[in-house]
Design an enzyme around this catalytic site. Structure first.
Site, PDB file in Angstrom:
ATOM      1  N   GLU A 116       0.714  31.489 -38.698  1.00  0.00           N
ATOM      2  CA  GLU A 116      -0.098  30.289 -38.888  1.00  0.00           C
ATOM      3  C   GLU A 116      -0.433  30.093 -40.372  1.00  0.00           C
ATOM      4  OE1 GLU A 116      -4.320  28.473 -37.120  1.00  0.00           O
ATOM      5  OE2 GLU A 116      -3.880  30.618 -37.005  1.00  0.00           O
ATOM      6  N   LYS A 126      -1.271  21.009 -34.310  1.00  0.00           N
ATOM      7  CA  LYS A 126      -2.130  21.663 -33.321  1.00  0.00           C
ATOM      8  C   LYS A 126      -3.012  20.629 -32.635  1.00  0.00           C
ATOM      9  CE  LYS A 126      -5.440  25.522 -33.029  1.00  0.00           C
ATOM     10  NZ  LYS A 126      -6.190  26.508 -33.839  1.00  0.00           N
ATOM     11  N   CYS A 165      -2.118  29.405 -32.600  1.00  0.00           N
ATOM     12  CA  CYS A 165      -3.328  30.231 -32.474  1.00  0.00           C
ATOM     13  C   CYS A 165      -4.031  30.023 -31.136  1.00  0.00           C
ATOM     14  CB  CYS A 165      -4.250  29.938 -33.662  1.00  0.00           C
ATOM     15  SG  CYS A 165      -5.664  31.065 -33.789  1.00  0.00           S
TER      16      CYS A 165
END
Length: 518
Positions: free
Chosen positions: A280, A343, A392
């Site tokens: 990430e 995301k 994540c």
């Protein structure tokens, strides 16, 4: 039940202070059922204590308090690591540490509190149907916890079975919520049996034993002796282990970039197309704008065989509205950046501030806050392999790992668990990635800055793993996915809800006495 035992239980559960304290301690004990210990036997102590306390709760107010203290003890101890993100050197929000380690558990505790209240008000907990109603309504509130207010389905009870692959295979037919229902059923059975009439006392034990045996037997039957691997592609997972306090220091970013490059070099002379995965935000938009950095990146990729690519986390800036994206992109050997995924499940207060008009704070990420992406997507590499990105926190959401209209060859999950140091957080995060692999029947390729970089098979077996605080790279072939589950995945949520509603209705029909309880 003998008279002395009955008197002992009455004395224990009927006294307000004793019962409330006992439920808090039972919740705290239940925290040991989660990673890294995965001590499932403690649930067979904790949940019977909660159930027994609810049996003797004289009012809904007492039941609510019992459930809230149980939940607070559970979440305070199992999520204590969350506050570590605020203690990273240079973070301006260290003052909020007490709020993080106590405020979030206090809010989450309302879900078991309302489950306890509903159980006390609706069901006759001294009946088999009432016990099944309790199991279903508790699981129902766990489902709500995972969905409302953006959802936070962390540490569902089903995760306690992470070390038991035969038990996990039921996820292929359902998801972690169904396994959570079964776990509550199995763990509370003994407590329920103690308080049932003598003629019904064996039923909870029989139901628990038969369902567990069926679940375990199914798992043994479907687990393969050997795995099939894709022989036309190789995966390299890079774990650079960069300290969070140093990650964004301008004078160290070039060194961080070169560390990623060094770990990605084709020093072994592999002749298969390689999918290189960086963690990430391993790249920043600033590096993409620097010709020298892009030249180094292309040089590294050019040393790999044709159709090799880099999948990397990217701090992306959109110049159109001056917003930022926590993104995952693909970079091919020509340096072309494509397959951009933003995301979609952002971390409240970490990546954006809820109700920012009234809460004038900057997110912990130190930017204006990330803009959420549009949802699950599937992309294709030049070698023809399909993947679904998850960044994540997104790996914690059952049912949202992949698009429902297509099953990819693998899930790529990039993360940065350096925020949480040496704590239970990285272990729990890994557990949830493992569950998503079994639920979807798709291997998970997980690259962590530090934490646990792994390749997980579609059956939940960790094929390769790096350790916490370790600079490493993993080279491995990609396991084949299981057969497509397009329709099963689409139907999971409604079937789970119907399942819960059936047993709640059974509990009401078999034991409800609305006028009985106040």
């Amino acid at each position: 039940m003998s008279l002395p035992a009955t008197i002992l239980l009455l004395n224990l559960f009927k006294r307000p202070l004793q019962s409330l304290t006992l439920c808090f301690c039972a919740g705290a004990l239940a925290a040991l059922s989660m990673a890294p210990l995965n001590g499932w036997p403690v649930l067979f102590i904790s949940l019977p204590i909660l159930y027994g306390a609810l049996v003797f709760a004289p009012t809904g107010k007492r039941a609510f308090g019992l459930g809230w203290l149980f939940g607070f003890g559970y979440f305070a101890f199992s999520l204590s690591w969350i506050g570590n993100a605020l203690l990273v050197e240079g973070n301006p929000y260290k003052w909020a540490w007490p709020l993080a380690v106590s405020g979030l558990p206090a809010l989450l505790a309302f879900f078991p509190a309302f489950a306890a209240l509903a159980s006390q008000k609706i069901f006759d907990l001294r009946s088999v149907s009432g016990w099944l109603g309790f199991v279903s309504i508790y699981c129902g509130f766990e489902w709500l916890r995972g969905h409302i207010f953006t959802g936070f389905p962390w540490n569902l009870f089903g995760y306690t079975w992470a070390d038991y692959l035969p038990v996990l295979q039921v996820l292929w037919l359902s998801d972690v919520y169904a396994l959570t229902w079964l776990t509550i059923l199995w763990a509370s059975a003994l407590g329920a049996a103690v308080f049932l009439p003598a003629t019904q006392r064996a039923w909870p034990i029989v139901i628990a034993l038969i369902s567990f045996a069926g679940c375990y037997g199914y798992g043994l039957a479907v687990l393969p002796d050997t795995l099939d691997f894709n022989k036309d592609v190789r995966v390299r997972i890079v774990q650079p282990d960069i300290d969070q306090a140093e990650k964004w220091q301008p004078d160290k970013m070039a060194a961080h970039f070169r560390k990623h490059l060094q770990l990605s070099e084709n020093t072994n002379g592999y002749d298969l197309p390689t999918i290189i995965v960086w963690p990430e935000t391993a790249l920043s938009y600033r590096l993409l704008e620097e010709p020298a950095a892009m030249a180094e990146l292309k040089e590294m990729l050019a040393a790999h065989p044709k159709n090799s690519v880099l999948l990397t986390g990217l701090l992306r800036r959109d110049l159109n509205d001056d917003s930022y994206g926590n993104s995952l992109v693909m970079v091919d050997r020509s340096g072309t950046v494509s397959n951009t995924y933003d995301k979609r499940h952002l971390v409240p207060f970490g990546e954006y501030i809820p109700f920012q008009r009234w809460i004038p704070l900057a997110p912990i990420v130190q930017f204006k806050g990330f803009k959420a992406g549009s949802g699950a997507q599937t992309f294709t590499t030049p070698s023809g392999h399909t993947y679904s990105p998850l960044i994540c926190y997104e790996i914690i959401f059952p049912g949202g790992s992949i698009a429902h209209d297509f099953t990819p060859d693998f899930i790529v999950n990039v993360t940065n668990d350096a925020w949480y140091g040496l704590s239970a957080g990285p272990y729990q995060h890994l557990t949830q990635a493992l569950f998503r692999a079994v639920e979807t029947g798709v291997p998970v390729v997980r690259a962590a800055n530090t934490g646990f970089s792994v390749l997980i098979s579609p059956y939940g077996h960790v094929e390769a793993q790096s350790n916490l605080f370790e600079t490493n790279r993993i080279d491995i072939q990609l396991p084949s996915k299981r057969l497509s589950q397009k329709y099963a995945i689409t139907l999971r949520t409604p079937l789970t809800l119907l399942f819960l509603l059936f047993f709640i209705s059974l509990g009401i029909y078999g034991g409800q006495k609305f006028s009985k309880k106040g």
